[in-house]
Write a protein that holds these residues in place. Sequence first.
Motif, PDB file in Angstrom:
ATOM      1  N   ILE A 132       0.973  -7.268  32.221  1.00 26.51           N
ATOM      2  CA  ILE A 132       0.786  -7.324  30.773  1.00 26.51           C
ATOM      3  C   ILE A 132       0.184  -8.662  30.365  1.00 26.51           C
ATOM      4  O   ILE A 132       0.429  -9.693  30.999  1.00 26.51           O
ATOM      5  CB  ILE A 132       2.120  -7.069  30.032  1.00 26.51           C
ATOM      6  CG1 ILE A 132       1.889  -6.900  28.526  1.00 26.51           C
ATOM      7  CG2 ILE A 132       3.126  -8.177  30.307  1.00 26.51           C
ATOM      8  CD1 ILE A 132       3.108  -6.389  27.774  1.00 26.51           C
ATOM      9  N   ARG A 133      -0.617  -8.607  29.343  1.00 29.58           N
ATOM     10  CA  ARG A 133      -1.296  -9.812  28.852  1.00 29.58           C
ATOM     11  C   ARG A 133      -0.271 -10.873  28.454  1.00 29.58           C
ATOM     12  O   ARG A 133       0.736 -10.585  27.814  1.00 29.58           O
ATOM     13  CB  ARG A 133      -2.192  -9.442  27.672  1.00 29.58           C
ATOM     14  CG  ARG A 133      -3.140 -10.552  27.258  1.00 29.58           C
ATOM     15  CD  ARG A 133      -4.228 -10.002  26.356  1.00 29.58           C
ATOM     16  NE  ARG A 133      -5.175 -11.047  25.980  1.00 29.58           N
ATOM     17  CZ  ARG A 133      -6.151 -11.478  26.771  1.00 29.58           C
ATOM     18  NH1 ARG A 133      -6.291 -10.946  27.969  1.00 29.58           N
ATOM     19  NH2 ARG A 133      -6.978 -12.424  26.366  1.00 29.58           N
ATOM     20  N   GLY A 134      -0.553 -12.124  28.814  1.00 24.07           N
ATOM     21  CA  GLY A 134       0.410 -13.206  28.593  1.00 24.07           C
ATOM     22  C   GLY A 134       0.764 -13.424  27.137  1.00 24.07           C
ATOM     23  O   GLY A 134       1.900 -13.796  26.816  1.00 24.07           O
ATOM     24  N   GLU A 135      -0.207 -13.196  26.216  1.00 22.67           N
ATOM     25  CA  GLU A 135       0.069 -13.426  24.795  1.00 22.67           C
ATOM     26  C   GLU A 135       0.954 -12.343  24.182  1.00 22.67           C
ATOM     27  O   GLU A 135       1.479 -12.522  23.083  1.00 22.67           O
ATOM     28  CB  GLU A 135      -1.237 -13.493  24.000  1.00 22.67           C
ATOM     29  CG  GLU A 135      -2.107 -14.694  24.342  1.00 22.67           C
ATOM     30  CD  GLU A 135      -3.118 -14.363  25.415  1.00 22.67           C
ATOM     31  OE1 GLU A 135      -4.153 -15.035  25.469  1.00 22.67           O
ATOM     32  OE2 GLU A 135      -2.875 -13.437  26.199  1.00 22.67           O
ATOM     33  N   ALA A 136       1.104 -11.222  24.877  1.00 21.44           N
ATOM     34  CA  ALA A 136       1.856 -10.085  24.319  1.00 21.44           C
ATOM     35  C   ALA A 136       3.352 -10.278  24.562  1.00 21.44           C
ATOM     36  O   ALA A 136       4.005  -9.488  25.247  1.00 21.44           O
ATOM     37  CB  ALA A 136       1.373  -8.780  24.942  1.00 21.44           C
ATOM     38  N   VAL A 137       3.890 -11.316  23.968  1.00 18.01           N
ATOM     39  CA  VAL A 137       5.280 -11.704  24.248  1.00 18.01           C
ATOM     40  C   VAL A 137       6.261 -10.633  23.782  1.00 18.01           C
ATOM     41  O   VAL A 137       7.184 -10.252  24.514  1.00 18.01           O
ATOM     42  CB  VAL A 137       5.595 -13.057  23.572  1.00 18.01           C
ATOM     43  CG1 VAL A 137       7.061 -13.424  23.790  1.00 18.01           C
ATOM     44  CG2 VAL A 137       4.690 -14.145  24.127  1.00 18.01           C
ATOM     45  N   HIS A 138       6.056 -10.125  22.569  1.00 18.75           N
ATOM     46  CA  HIS A 138       7.012  -9.154  22.023  1.00 18.75           C
ATOM     47  C   HIS A 138       7.009  -7.862  22.832  1.00 18.75           C
ATOM     48  O   HIS A 138       8.064  -7.316  23.171  1.00 18.75           O
ATOM     49  CB  HIS A 138       6.672  -8.866  20.558  1.00 18.75           C
ATOM     50  CG  HIS A 138       7.685  -8.019  19.847  1.00 18.75           C
ATOM     51  ND1 HIS A 138       9.037  -8.309  19.843  1.00 18.75           N
ATOM     52  CD2 HIS A 138       7.550  -6.874  19.128  1.00 18.75           C
ATOM     53  CE1 HIS A 138       9.685  -7.383  19.151  1.00 18.75           C
ATOM     54  NE2 HIS A 138       8.812  -6.503  18.714  1.00 18.75           N
ATOM     55  N   ALA A 139       5.814  -7.372  23.160  1.00 15.27           N
ATOM     56  CA  ALA A 139       5.715  -6.149  23.959  1.00 15.27           C
ATOM     57  C   ALA A 139       6.323  -6.345  25.340  1.00 15.27           C
ATOM     58  O   ALA A 139       6.986  -5.442  25.877  1.00 15.27           O
ATOM     59  CB  ALA A 139       4.249  -5.720  24.079  1.00 15.27           C
ATOM     60  N   ALA A 140       6.122  -7.516  25.928  1.00 14.78           N
ATOM     61  CA  ALA A 140       6.684  -7.795  27.257  1.00 14.78           C
ATOM     62  C   ALA A 140       8.209  -7.801  27.204  1.00 14.78           C
ATOM     63  O   ALA A 140       8.881  -7.299  28.122  1.00 14.78           O
ATOM     64  CB  ALA A 140       6.167  -9.126  27.780  1.00 14.78           C
ATOM     65  N   ARG A 141       8.774  -8.346  26.130  1.00 22.91           N
ATOM     66  CA  ARG A 141      10.245  -8.341  25.983  1.00 22.91           C
ATOM     67  C   ARG A 141      10.772  -6.915  25.871  1.00 22.91           C
ATOM     68  O   ARG A 141      11.784  -6.567  26.492  1.00 22.91           O
ATOM     69  CB  ARG A 141      10.641  -9.150  24.742  1.00 22.91           C
ATOM     70  CG  ARG A 141      10.518 -10.643  24.900  1.00 22.91           C
ATOM     71  CD  ARG A 141      10.762 -11.343  23.572  1.00 22.91           C
ATOM     72  NE  ARG A 141      10.689 -12.790  23.697  1.00 22.91           N
ATOM     73  CZ  ARG A 141      10.500 -13.617  22.678  1.00 22.91           C
ATOM     74  NH1 ARG A 141      10.361 -13.120  21.446  1.00 22.91           N
ATOM     75  NH2 ARG A 141      10.442 -14.917  22.857  1.00 22.91           N
ATOM     76  N   ARG A 142      10.081  -6.105  25.082  1.00 23.23           N
ATOM     77  CA  ARG A 142      10.495  -4.708  24.938  1.00 23.23           C
ATOM     78  C   ARG A 142      10.420  -3.988  26.286  1.00 23.23           C
ATOM     79  O   ARG A 142      11.302  -3.189  26.636  1.00 23.23           O
ATOM     80  CB  ARG A 142       9.608  -4.006  23.907  1.00 23.23           C
ATOM     81  CG  ARG A 142       9.911  -4.405  22.456  1.00 23.23           C
ATOM     82  CD  ARG A 142      11.027  -3.521  21.885  1.00 23.23           C
ATOM     83  NE  ARG A 142      11.497  -3.988  20.601  1.00 23.23           N
ATOM     84  CZ  ARG A 142      10.975  -3.638  19.423  1.00 23.23           C
ATOM     85  NH1 ARG A 142       9.932  -2.838  19.380  1.00 23.23           N
ATOM     86  NH2 ARG A 142      11.503  -4.077  18.302  1.00 23.23           N
ATOM     87  N   LEU A 143       9.347  -4.229  27.029  1.00 29.51           N
ATOM     88  CA  LEU A 143       9.175  -3.586  28.330  1.00 29.51           C
ATOM     89  C   LEU A 143      10.263  -4.010  29.307  1.00 29.51           C
ATOM     90  O   LEU A 143      10.847  -3.166  30.003  1.00 29.51           O
ATOM     91  CB  LEU A 143       7.806  -3.944  28.911  1.00 29.51           C
ATOM     92  CG  LEU A 143       6.662  -2.974  28.676  1.00 29.51           C
ATOM     93  CD1 LEU A 143       5.396  -3.516  29.320  1.00 29.51           C
ATOM     94  CD2 LEU A 143       6.979  -1.592  29.247  1.00 29.51           C
ATOM     95  N   ARG A 144      10.532  -5.303  29.371  1.00 30.10           N
ATOM     96  CA  ARG A 144      11.553  -5.790  30.310  1.00 30.10           C
ATOM     97  C   ARG A 144      12.929  -5.238  29.946  1.00 30.10           C
ATOM     98  O   ARG A 144      13.726  -4.897  30.821  1.00 30.10           O
ATOM     99  CB  ARG A 144      11.569  -7.317  30.331  1.00 30.10           C
ATOM    100  CG  ARG A 144      10.327  -7.899  30.996  1.00 30.10           C
ATOM    101  CD  ARG A 144      10.461  -9.391  31.271  1.00 30.10           C
ATOM    102  NE  ARG A 144       9.322  -9.837  32.074  1.00 30.10           N
ATOM    103  CZ  ARG A 144       8.241 -10.431  31.584  1.00 30.10           C
ATOM    104  NH1 ARG A 144       8.146 -10.656  30.284  1.00 30.10           N
ATOM    105  NH2 ARG A 144       7.257 -10.798  32.372  1.00 30.10           N
ATOM    106  N   ASN A 145      13.200  -5.135  28.653  1.00 31.63           N
ATOM    107  CA  ASN A 145      14.463  -4.550  28.227  1.00 31.63           C
ATOM    108  C   ASN A 145      14.543  -3.079  28.633  1.00 31.63           C
ATOM    109  O   ASN A 145      15.584  -2.603  29.106  1.00 31.63           O
ATOM    110  CB  ASN A 145      14.611  -4.677  26.706  1.00 31.63           C
ATOM    111  CG  ASN A 145      15.893  -4.044  26.195  1.00 31.63           C
ATOM    112  OD1 ASN A 145      16.983  -4.552  26.431  1.00 31.63           O
ATOM    113  ND2 ASN A 145      15.764  -2.918  25.489  1.00 31.63           N
ATOM    114  N   ALA A 146      13.419  -2.354  28.473  1.00 26.62           N
ATOM    115  CA  ALA A 146      13.385  -0.933  28.847  1.00 26.62           C
ATOM    116  C   ALA A 146      13.573  -0.761  30.347  1.00 26.62           C
ATOM    117  O   ALA A 146      14.286   0.161  30.796  1.00 26.62           O
ATOM    118  CB  ALA A 146      12.061  -0.312  28.406  1.00 26.62           C
ATOM    119  N   VAL A 147      12.955  -1.635  31.135  1.00 27.69           N
ATOM    120  CA  VAL A 147      13.108  -1.556  32.595  1.00 27.69           C
ATOM    121  C   VAL A 147      14.566  -1.784  32.987  1.00 27.69           C
ATOM    122  O   VAL A 147      15.116  -1.059  33.829  1.00 27.69           O
ATOM    123  CB  VAL A 147      12.183  -2.582  33.285  1.00 27.69           C
ATOM    124  CG1 VAL A 147      12.530  -2.724  34.768  1.00 27.69           C
ATOM    125  CG2 VAL A 147      10.729  -2.170  33.121  1.00 27.69           C
TER     126      VAL A 147
END
Length: 438
Positions: A132-147
């Motif tokens: 995931i793109r480095g600037e996409a902090v919020h989306a990355a947090r959501r993804l890591r939580n989902a994982v």
Amino acid sequence: MTTPRPETLAKLTPVLTKRWLSPDAWRIDTYEQLDGYAALRKALKAHPDDLIQLIKDSGLRGRGGAGFPTGLKWGFIPQGDGKPHYLVVNADEGEPGTCKDLPLMTHDPHALVEGVIIASYAIRASRAYIYIRGEAVHAARRLRNAVQEAYDKGYLGRNILRSGYDLELVVHSGAGAYICGEETALLDSLEGFRGQPRLRPPFPATHGLYASPTVVNNVGTIASVPPIVLGGADWWKSMGTEKSSGPMIYSLSGRVANPGQYECSMGVTLRELLELAGGMQPGHNLRFWTPGGSSTPLLAAEHLDVPLDFEGVAAAGSILGTTATQIFSDQDCPVYATYRWLEFYHHESCGKCTPCREGNYWMVRVYRRILAGQGTHEDLDTLLDTCDNILGRSFCGLGDGATSSVTSSLKYFKQDYLDYIEGRTAPKLSEKTLVGAH
């Protein structure tokens, strides 16, 4: 503000977007209440080869820009080779105007996670990555939580749902380089190297991540897998066109009343999308637009009724790309818009190949001259000649894409260039921008 007609509203086909407005849609409990992980249970009872055939039968094509048949790509992975297999999801959404993957990962991350598990099972991968793109902090947090939620519920890890299948899933944040949206540069970055495209062949299907068989797919492609498993190939093909099946998320931005994401059957036209979006902003008339992001050739108002599928857009002389439809009006300048896009491509060039590195550098300077009122007629020939030396000669497709807006804007709006050169249009840039531009 226009009100969409019933037949236009019927074009809306929420499949990937159907959960986005649900309360706490990103949480696993909400996802499970709305068919979440039902497709995984069904898939784990099927043979992996049958799943690959299902995706082939559905006609699903890549949602990342190239439109390559997904099932065919999965089928390229050699089986019984004794090597580890990998699935890599390209979530490095960084092209100007492109914005359909980030809301999907933010609002419905489990759709992607479930798709990853099914796809990995189909290609016999025991490890998967979401880059995931480095600037996409919020989306990355959501993804890591989902994982993590998926691990806690037994959808990831060892012996998934007692099927005997094991899968580890890693969410990896890049450093924000546009070049890492190119799949081989992404793989190099994932391995810890500088993100630069690889020479092909060999292809990722046989020599991908860690020189092992790898499938690289876009977010939208993988998120489409669970609905296909649940609904079947015929259901998926009931939407879209014969060669471009299923729905697509179209990202409308620019001079529209209601910009946003509109999921419609492929083959919808810009006229219909504008109707869904409430029309153009007051006082604005459509002049030019991109069908698939800034790396696709511009289209004009005369292309309002072009079917927005892979074949229809290609027949009009452009590319469907990422379905990022940026809308510009008669109050916008195609020369200046092209200049701003070129600044981006010049800045983001990885520098590996001479055509892209040098060509974009010099084209930016030519545009600065033109927009500062100091351009010449020969500059237009220089731009076309430079594009000719970049297109097809760059190491990867990102260099090729940088030429699209230049050649298409000169094709449809050459008079705008001449107006700057011949003094009929006031300069948009000051002479200060010309330092080092000659």
